[in-house]
Design a protein around this motif. Sequence first.
Motif, short mmCIF file in Angstrom:
data_model
loop_
_atom_site.label_atom_id
_atom_site.label_comp_id
_atom_site.label_asym_id
_atom_site.label_seq_id
_atom_site.Cartn_x
_atom_site.Cartn_y
_atom_site.Cartn_z
N MET A 1 46.69 35.08 35.62
CA MET A 1 46.11 34.43 34.47
C MET A 1 44.82 35.15 34.08
O MET A 1 44.13 35.71 34.91
N THR A 2 44.50 35.06 32.79
CA THR A 2 43.36 35.79 32.23
C THR A 2 42.38 34.82 31.59
O THR A 2 42.78 33.82 31.00
N ILE A 3 41.11 35.15 31.69
CA ILE A 3 40.06 34.40 30.99
C ILE A 3 39.60 35.26 29.83
O ILE A 3 39.20 36.42 30.02
N LEU A 20 32.56 36.65 36.52
CA LEU A 20 33.98 36.38 36.64
C LEU A 20 34.71 37.50 37.38
O LEU A 20 35.56 37.24 38.24
N VAL A 21 34.39 38.73 37.03
CA VAL A 21 35.00 39.89 37.69
C VAL A 21 34.64 39.88 39.18
O VAL A 21 35.50 40.11 40.03
N GLN A 23 34.18 37.40 40.98
CA GLN A 23 34.95 36.34 41.62
C GLN A 23 36.45 36.63 41.64
O GLN A 23 37.25 35.79 42.03
N GLY A 24 36.83 37.83 41.17
CA GLY A 24 38.22 38.23 41.22
C GLY A 24 39.07 37.78 40.05
O GLY A 24 40.30 37.89 40.09
N GLU A 25 38.44 37.31 38.99
CA GLU A 25 39.19 36.86 37.82
C GLU A 25 39.61 38.05 36.96
O GLU A 25 38.91 39.07 36.91
N ARG A 26 40.73 37.92 36.28
CA ARG A 26 41.15 38.90 35.28
C ARG A 26 40.50 38.49 33.96
O ARG A 26 40.63 37.34 33.53
N VAL A 27 39.80 39.43 33.30
CA VAL A 27 39.00 39.08 32.13
C VAL A 27 39.38 39.98 30.96
O VAL A 27 39.51 41.19 31.09
N GLU A 68 44.38 31.64 30.25
CA GLU A 68 44.30 30.27 30.77
C GLU A 68 43.05 29.55 30.31
O GLU A 68 42.99 28.33 30.34
#
Length: 112
Positions: A1-3, A20-21, A23-27, A68
């Motif tokens: 999922m992407t923010i 965010l990056v 924390q391992g999020e896809r951005v 998401e």
Amino acid sequence: MTILVTGGAGYIGSHMVWKLVDQGERVLVADRLSTGFEWAVAPEAALARGELGDDVVREQLFAKGDIEAVIHFAGSIIVPESVADPLGYYGNNTCVSRALIESAVQHGVKHF
């Protein structure tokens, strides 16, 4: 999922992207780069240049992946400019924000 982070090349938005990056999020960053800077965006984040007021640009953003959540920092904030061009500021900060929310709803994004 992407923010999706709009205005993610600006001062506040870019800091959010880096966090965010980290924390391992896809951005995915959306920014027209009128006051933001490409170099401020974390290299791990995807950058889409474009005008959020353009229906085609918004559709392309939401078609890029499983968005998401949207974190919306794309707004005009320079007070003297807002006094000189109140309709321009209304258009960007209110109308474009509304269109972005509508696109998010249409694409099933539950977090804004």
